[in-house]
Design an enzyme around this catalytic site. Structure first.
Site, PDB file in Angstrom:
ATOM      1  N   ARG A   1      63.962   4.074 -39.861  1.00 51.58           N
ATOM      2  CA  ARG A   1      64.750   3.669 -41.025  1.00 51.58           C
ATOM      3  C   ARG A   1      63.918   3.768 -42.306  1.00 51.58           C
ATOM      4  NH1 ARG A   1      68.604  -1.321 -40.085  1.00 51.58           N
ATOM      5  NH2 ARG A   1      69.377  -0.408 -42.024  1.00 51.58           N
TER       6      ARG A   1
ATOM      7  N   ASP B   1      67.491  -1.134 -48.022  1.00 50.07           N
ATOM      8  CA  ASP B   1      66.712   0.094 -48.241  1.00 50.07           C
ATOM      9  C   ASP B   1      65.929   0.132 -49.547  1.00 50.07           C
ATOM     10  OD1 ASP B   1      68.732   0.614 -50.128  1.00 50.07           O
ATOM     11  OD2 ASP B   1      69.857   1.888 -48.743  1.00 50.07           O
TER      12      ASP B   1
ATOM     13  N   HIS C   1      70.530  -9.332 -46.738  1.00 51.05           N
ATOM     14  CA  HIS C   1      70.034  -9.023 -45.397  1.00 51.05           C
ATOM     15  C   HIS C   1      68.545  -8.674 -45.370  1.00 51.05           C
ATOM     16  CE1 HIS C   1      74.487  -8.143 -44.152  1.00 51.05           C
ATOM     17  NE2 HIS C   1      74.213  -9.418 -44.224  1.00 51.05           N
TER      18      HIS C   1
ATOM     19  N   CYS D   1      55.150 -12.592 -40.667  1.00 52.68           N
ATOM     20  CA  CYS D   1      54.361 -13.134 -39.557  1.00 52.68           C
ATOM     21  C   CYS D   1      54.902 -14.534 -39.275  1.00 52.68           C
ATOM     22  CB  CYS D   1      52.882 -13.196 -39.958  1.00 52.68           C
ATOM     23  SG  CYS D   1      51.891 -14.219 -38.843  1.00 52.68           S
TER      24      CYS D   1
ATOM     25  N   CYS E   1      49.645  -8.993 -37.286  1.00 52.79           N
ATOM     26  CA  CYS E   1      49.133  -9.757 -38.421  1.00 52.79           C
ATOM     27  C   CYS E   1      47.608  -9.672 -38.454  1.00 52.79           C
ATOM     28  CB  CYS E   1      49.579 -11.216 -38.306  1.00 52.79           C
ATOM     29  SG  CYS E   1      48.860 -12.262 -39.594  1.00 52.79           S
TER      30      CYS E   1
ATOM     31  N   GLY F   1      81.336   0.168 -51.350  1.00 54.13           N
ATOM     32  CA  GLY F   1      80.794   0.714 -50.108  1.00 54.13           C
ATOM     33  C   GLY F   1      80.491  -0.290 -49.024  1.00 54.13           C
ATOM     34  N   THR F   2      81.369  -1.266 -48.867  1.00 51.27           N
ATOM     35  CA  THR F   2      81.190  -2.172 -47.733  1.00 51.27           C
ATOM     36  C   THR F   2      82.488  -2.262 -46.945  1.00 51.27           C
ATOM     37  OG1 THR F   2      80.648  -4.407 -46.986  1.00 51.27           O
ATOM     38  CG2 THR F   2      81.627  -4.230 -49.184  1.00 51.27           C
TER      39      THR F   2
ATOM     40  N   GLU G   1      87.605   4.702 -48.306  1.00 53.10           N
ATOM     41  CA  GLU G   1      88.510   4.282 -47.220  1.00 53.10           C
ATOM     42  C   GLU G   1      89.033   2.880 -47.495  1.00 53.10           C
ATOM     43  OE1 GLU G   1      89.113   6.222 -44.617  1.00 53.10           O
ATOM     44  OE2 GLU G   1      87.634   7.762 -45.174  1.00 53.10           O
TER      45      GLU G   1
ATOM     46  N   ALA H   1      80.935   6.161 -54.546  1.00 56.51           N
ATOM     47  CA  ALA H   1      80.162   5.404 -55.540  1.00 56.51           C
ATOM     48  C   ALA H   1      79.517   6.311 -56.585  1.00 56.51           C
ATOM     49  CB  ALA H   1      79.083   4.590 -54.821  1.00 56.51           C
TER      50      ALA H   1
END
Ligand code: OAD
Length: 233
Positions: free
Chosen positions: A64, A98, A113, A121, A139, A179-180, A207, A223
């Protein structure tokens, strides 16, 4: 498309999800090409998976990071950052991890999120780690496995972030949701909360979503194409 004059609003929230980053090349979670079609979150995106097999979970998050670092913010991210610089009442509340909004210049942001670019840690707290290779996995102080500082499935959200985001939602008189799919709570409840508090609510999404009916203005588009055209100059 009916244009919006931001000067007629005091507090504006851009509420964003994975579709905000789609035109940058970051995969969404649901729908065609969605991440949860290829991966099983029980194996890569929850604390139990991490406890069972930390290397596998970290490998997934390395992918990711590599994906995100290979993508650039698009015109829509830049419009939002530009509006923040010009209007003191603009806040971003995002479900994205991101860092794309920040790379475009956004500063006032609540990351519901968490962030792909921080590690945590269990004993020594949270710090920034921008290595796309996720090379440091333990760590340096105590040797514990470092987990990404993101909210996985079954995790609690960070109280302070939720409090800040909720304050912004309650205060806003304009909410623009972008966009959610609005299926993951508590984020999915934010547009309704804003609407109940009298905000004008706009949805930008190619959508329909389960909550499309609550918006006063619905724009079926992407967007990166809609945002540069949406605001009065
Ligand atoms: P989803 O993948 O569920 O939904 C993405 C939405 O973006 C869909 O409604 C698409 O129609 C829309 N979309 C796609 N391309 C678009 C574009 N170019 N412009 C605008 N919209 C577009 O993503 P989220 O709603 O963000 O949580 O998902 C919420 C959470 O579920 C994520 O934060 C993640 C995931 O599990 C965690 O990882 C905790």
């Amino acid at each position: 498309m009916e244009k919006i004059d931001l000067q007629t609003f005091h507090h504006i929230v851009f509420f964003t999800g994975a579709g905000m980053s789609a035109e940058s090349g970051v995969a969404t979670f649901r729908g065609a090409g969605g991440r949860w079609k290829e991966y099983n979150w029980q194996e890569v995106a929850c604390q139990r998976a991490f406890d069972r097999d930390p290397e596998r979970v970290l490998d997934f998050h390395r992918l990711r990071r590599r994906e995100a670092i290979g993508c650039e913010p698009h015109a829509g991210h830049k419009v939002i950052a530009g509006l923040e610089a010009a209007h003191p009442g603009v806040t971003v509340v995002t479900q994205n991890i991101d860092g794309m909004h920040q790379r475009a210049g956004t500063k006032k942001i609540f990351e519901l999120h968490g962030s792909l670019w921080r590690v945590r840690c269990p004993q020594h707290g949270v710090w920034e780690d921008r290595d796309p290779e996720f090379a440091t996995r333990r760590c340096p102080h105590c040797g514990s496995w470092l987990r990404p500082d993101i909210i996985w499935f079954e995790d609690m959200l960070d109280d302070k972030v939720v409090a800040g985001a909720t304050r912004a939602i309650l205060a806003c008189d304009l909410l623009i949701s972008i966009g959610t799919s609005a299926v993951v709570w508590p984020a999915a409840g934010y547009p309704e909360l804003a609407r109940q508090n009298g905000a004008f609510c706009v949805e930008i999404n190619p959508e329909p979503t389960e909550i499309s009916g609550l918006y006063q203005q619905v724009i079926r588009g992407k967007a990166g194409e809609v945002l540069p055209e949406l605001f009065e100059k």
